[in-house]
Design an enzyme around this catalytic site. Structure first.
Site, PDB file in Angstrom:
ATOM      1  N   GLN A  70       0.827  -1.204   0.000  1.00 59.65           N
ATOM      2  CA  GLN A  70       0.000   0.000   0.000  1.00 59.65           C
ATOM      3  C   GLN A  70       0.868   1.263   0.000  1.00 59.65           C
ATOM      4  O   GLN A  70       1.805   1.389   0.794  1.00 59.65           O
ATOM      5  CB  GLN A  70      -0.927   0.040   1.217  1.00 59.65           C
ATOM      6  CG  GLN A  70      -1.895   1.219   1.108  1.00 59.65           C
ATOM      7  CD  GLN A  70      -2.843   1.356   2.271  1.00 59.65           C
ATOM      8  OE1 GLN A  70      -2.420   1.683   3.371  1.00 59.65           O
ATOM      9  NE2 GLN A  70      -4.125   1.104   2.041  1.00 59.65           N
ATOM     10  N   CYS A 100      -6.764   7.276   4.947  1.00 59.15           N
ATOM     11  CA  CYS A 100      -6.176   7.506   6.274  1.00 59.15           C
ATOM     12  C   CYS A 100      -6.673   8.833   6.858  1.00 59.15           C
ATOM     13  O   CYS A 100      -6.546   9.881   6.234  1.00 59.15           O
ATOM     14  CB  CYS A 100      -4.659   7.502   6.174  1.00 59.15           C
ATOM     15  SG  CYS A 100      -3.877   7.806   7.773  1.00 59.15           S
ATOM     16  N   LYS A 141      -8.125   2.266  -1.948  1.00 57.24           N
ATOM     17  CA  LYS A 141      -8.908   2.129  -0.710  1.00 57.24           C
ATOM     18  C   LYS A 141      -9.371   3.514  -0.316  1.00 57.24           C
ATOM     19  O   LYS A 141      -8.546   4.404  -0.083  1.00 57.24           O
ATOM     20  CB  LYS A 141      -8.039   1.490   0.376  1.00 57.24           C
ATOM     21  CG  LYS A 141      -8.808   1.221   1.660  1.00 57.24           C
ATOM     22  CD  LYS A 141      -8.069   0.203   2.518  1.00 57.24           C
ATOM     23  CE  LYS A 141      -8.753  -0.042   3.845  1.00 57.24           C
ATOM     24  NZ  LYS A 141      -8.526   1.028   4.819  1.00 57.24           N
ATOM     25  N   ASN A 202     -15.934  -2.577   3.467  1.00 60.23           N
ATOM     26  CA  ASN A 202     -15.096  -2.604   4.671  1.00 60.23           C
ATOM     27  C   ASN A 202     -15.714  -1.700   5.746  1.00 60.23           C
ATOM     28  O   ASN A 202     -16.349  -0.704   5.433  1.00 60.23           O
ATOM     29  CB  ASN A 202     -13.678  -2.121   4.322  1.00 60.23           C
ATOM     30  CG  ASN A 202     -12.814  -1.848   5.535  1.00 60.23           C
ATOM     31  OD1 ASN A 202     -12.394  -0.711   5.761  1.00 60.23           O
ATOM     32  ND2 ASN A 202     -12.540  -2.852   6.326  1.00 60.23           N
ATOM     33  N   GLY A 203     -15.477  -2.096   6.993  1.00 60.56           N
ATOM     34  CA  GLY A 203     -15.889  -1.280   8.130  1.00 60.56           C
ATOM     35  C   GLY A 203     -16.861  -2.008   9.036  1.00 60.56           C
ATOM     36  O   GLY A 203     -17.977  -2.334   8.632  1.00 60.56           O
ATOM     37  N   GLY A 226     -10.504  -5.820   9.337  1.00 60.06           N
ATOM     38  CA  GLY A 226      -9.314  -5.304  10.003  1.00 60.06           C
ATOM     39  C   GLY A 226      -9.286  -5.629  11.485  1.00 60.06           C
ATOM     40  O   GLY A 226      -8.813  -6.707  11.892  1.00 60.06           O
ATOM     41  N   ARG A 227      -9.862  -4.743  12.287  1.00 56.25           N
ATOM     42  CA  ARG A 227      -9.707  -4.878  13.739  1.00 56.25           C
ATOM     43  C   ARG A 227     -10.202  -6.224  14.267  1.00 56.25           C
ATOM     44  O   ARG A 227      -9.528  -6.849  15.106  1.00 56.25           O
ATOM     45  CB  ARG A 227     -10.437  -3.715  14.434  1.00 56.25           C
ATOM     46  CG  ARG A 227      -9.744  -2.378  14.193  1.00 56.25           C
ATOM     47  CD  ARG A 227     -10.625  -1.212  14.564  1.00 56.25           C
ATOM     48  NE  ARG A 227     -11.768  -1.109  13.666  1.00 56.25           N
ATOM     49  CZ  ARG A 227     -12.739  -0.227  13.791  1.00 56.25           C
ATOM     50  NH1 ARG A 227     -12.709   0.635  14.789  1.00 56.25           N
ATOM     51  NH2 ARG A 227     -13.740  -0.201  12.924  1.00 56.25           N
TER      52      ARG A 227
HETATM   53  C1  LIG Z   1      -4.759   1.002  14.107  1.00 55.71           C
HETATM   54  C2  LIG Z   1      -5.258   1.118  12.687  1.00 55.71           C
HETATM   55  C3  LIG Z   1      -4.346   1.282  11.658  1.00 55.71           C
HETATM   56  C4  LIG Z   1      -4.788   1.408  10.327  1.00 55.71           C
HETATM   57  N1  LIG Z   1      -3.868   1.545   9.318  1.00 55.71           N
HETATM   58  C5  LIG Z   1      -4.296   1.620   8.025  1.00 55.71           C
HETATM   59  C6  LIG Z   1      -3.358   1.692   6.935  1.00 55.71           C
HETATM   60  O1  LIG Z   1      -2.137   1.660   7.119  1.00 55.71           O
HETATM   61  N2  LIG Z   1      -3.873   1.793   5.677  1.00 55.71           N
HETATM   62  C7  LIG Z   1      -5.223   1.821   5.432  1.00 55.71           C
HETATM   63  O2  LIG Z   1      -5.653   1.920   4.281  1.00 55.71           O
HETATM   64  N3  LIG Z   1      -6.110   1.705   6.431  1.00 55.71           N
HETATM   65  C8  LIG Z   1      -5.682   1.605   7.704  1.00 55.71           C
HETATM   66  N4  LIG Z   1      -6.604   1.451   8.720  1.00 55.71           N
HETATM   67  C9  LIG Z   1      -8.032   1.302   8.378  1.00 55.71           C
HETATM   68  C10 LIG Z   1      -8.407  -0.181   8.238  1.00 55.71           C
HETATM   69  O3  LIG Z   1      -7.745  -0.767   7.145  1.00 55.71           O
HETATM   70  C11 LIG Z   1      -9.931  -0.358   8.046  1.00 55.71           C
HETATM   71  O4  LIG Z   1     -10.319   0.361   6.905  1.00 55.71           O
HETATM   72  C12 LIG Z   1     -10.735   0.144   9.250  1.00 55.71           C
HETATM   73  O5  LIG Z   1     -10.169  -0.294  10.463  1.00 55.71           O
HETATM   74  C13 LIG Z   1     -12.188  -0.326   9.175  1.00 55.71           C
HETATM   75  O6  LIG Z   1     -12.261  -1.729   9.068  1.00 55.71           O
HETATM   76  P1  LIG Z   1     -12.535  -2.684  10.361  1.00 55.71           P
HETATM   77  O7  LIG Z   1     -13.779  -2.161  11.033  1.00 55.71           O
HETATM   78  O8  LIG Z   1     -12.683  -4.056   9.774  1.00 55.71           O
HETATM   79  O9  LIG Z   1     -11.348  -2.546  11.265  1.00 55.71           O
HETATM   80  C14 LIG Z   1      -6.177   1.357  10.046  1.00 55.71           C
HETATM   81  C15 LIG Z   1      -7.084   1.176  11.088  1.00 55.71           C
HETATM   82  C16 LIG Z   1      -6.646   1.065  12.394  1.00 55.71           C
HETATM   83  C17 LIG Z   1      -7.664   0.872  13.493  1.00 55.71           C
END
Ligand SMILES: Cc1cc2nc3c(=O)[nH]c(=O)nc-3n(C[C@H](O)[C@H](O)[C@H](O)COP(=O)(O)O)c2cc1C
Length: 327
Positions: A70, A100, A141, A202-203, A226-227
């Site tokens: 990325q 971001c 993204k 996503n989300g 993600g989380r």
């Molecule tokens: C601690 C943290 C770091 C993240 N770092 C990135 C990143 O480097 N690049 C990116 O596109 N999204 C980043 N995100 C966003 C996640 O990829 C994702 O879009 C977001 O957490 C929502 O998805 P989830 O509810 O499944 O976690 C980050 C999110 C968190 C919480």
């Protein structure tokens, strides 16, 4: 579910070691690396190897899951040339970060800040698409917009013209940050009608019920997690095969495997922090590890922390770990 399941990028959490751990347990279709910042100079080989060590190992995790690199930047020429460096090093795909929400990143026109200029989103994507070989997927993204989902159609149309391979949509605006209750899966459905490019939702997908609901409301087939993928270390298996979410005790065993992976890569100080971070995520899905988590936080030394984890595995009753907990 039958669609694709992608492991999200998470700066400071889903690094090389965590990607390795989670792709040993699951079969994610691919992972996306933490963002590599692209400012005024082309990113060097050295930086790519440091930030995405899988590039030294064929562009996949140890278990063979591809790791797409990325990039986060807003200068089309420099981002495109950096993408080409990554591709030459073996990146199996390039993802562009337009989501971001960090103030620091946004101040220098990175991440979600680019969404305020939909033409620039298209320019960056087009430059990268034109530069890298057609067989290498280039994905974007995004969020729904900066402060209003009304911005999304123009962003989607520009990405469509740039002919990216896929678009992942974190169904929040930048100003929603990660606020609970702000995710709008339904806002993605009309966007899918503007393009033939496959979208990924996503989300806030945390298990089978929310995955089904996100897919139903968005009308899509593929998801990124993600989380919750950290909180439930076998999440892909849960979603794809109907496996039970990992128990508290199994999560502790997984934590020991994580420590083993970390041990070859990091000093003790960082390993302690990463173990606590991991357990902090697990606790969100498994609140019953609270007592053990408190014990871990009281320990100074790494060997003491490991001893607590081993004790929890051997004597789950001591920490009330046998309680059951669902999604
Ligand atoms: C601690 C943290 C770091 C993240 N770092 C990135 C990143 O480097 N690049 C990116 O596109 N999204 C980043 N995100 C966003 C996640 O990829 C994702 O879009 C977001 O957490 C929502 O998805 P989830 O509810 O499944 O976690 C980050 C999110 C968190 C919480």
């Amino acid at each position: 579910m039958d669609g694709m399941i992608v492991l999200a990028p998470m700066e400071g959490v889903l690094d090389y070691s965590m990607r390795r751990l989670l792709t040993e347990i699951n079969r994610y279709d691919w992972c996306v690396s933490e963002f590599v910042r692209v400012s005024d100079v082309v990113v060097s080989q050295k930086v790519f190897f440091k930030e995405v060590p899988e590039l030294l190992e064929g562009g996949t995790t140890a278990s063979g899951t591809p790791v797409w690199v990325q990039l986060l930047g807003s200068r089309p020429d420099i981002v495109a040339e950096s993408a080409m460096v990554a591709v030459k090093l073996g990146a199996p795909g390039i993802d562009l970060n337009f989501g971001c929400p960090s103030r620091l990143v946004n101040k220098s026109m990175g991440g979600a800040a680019v969404l305020r200029n939909p033409a620039l989103v298209g320019d960056v994507a087009r430059a990268v698409r034109d530069m890298v070989p057609p067989e290498i997927p280039v994905t974007a993204k995004i969020r729904l917009g900066w402060d209003d989902a009304a911005e999304a159609p123009e962003i989607i149309r520009n990405l469509d013209r740039a002919a990216v391979s896929r678009i992942t949509i974190h169904a929040r605006t930048r100003n929603d940050v990660y606020t609970p209750g702000t995710v709008k899966w339904e806002a993605v459905q009309p966007l899918s009608e503007l393009t033939k490019i496959p979208l990924i939702i996503n989300g806030d997908i945390t298990g089978p019920d929310s995955a089904r609901e996100a897919l139903r409301l968005s009308g899509l087939q593929d998801i990124m997690v993600g989380r919750q993928a950290v909180s439930v270390p076998n999440l892909e298996r849960v979603l794809r095969t109907g496996a039970e979410p990992m128990t508290a005790v199994a999560s502790l065993r997984t934590c020991l495997s994580f420590e083993e992976i970390l041990s070859s890569r990091m000093a003790e100080h960082y390993r302690k922090a990463r173990i606590k971070q991991f357990l902090g995520y697990v606790r969100k899905a498994r609140p019953e590890i609270q007592d053990l988590f408190r014990e871990v936080c009281l320990r100074e030394g790494l060997s003491e922390i490991i001893a607590v984890l081993e004790d929890g595995i051997r004597n789950p009753g001591r920490y009330s770990l046998d309680a059951c907990c669902s999604e």
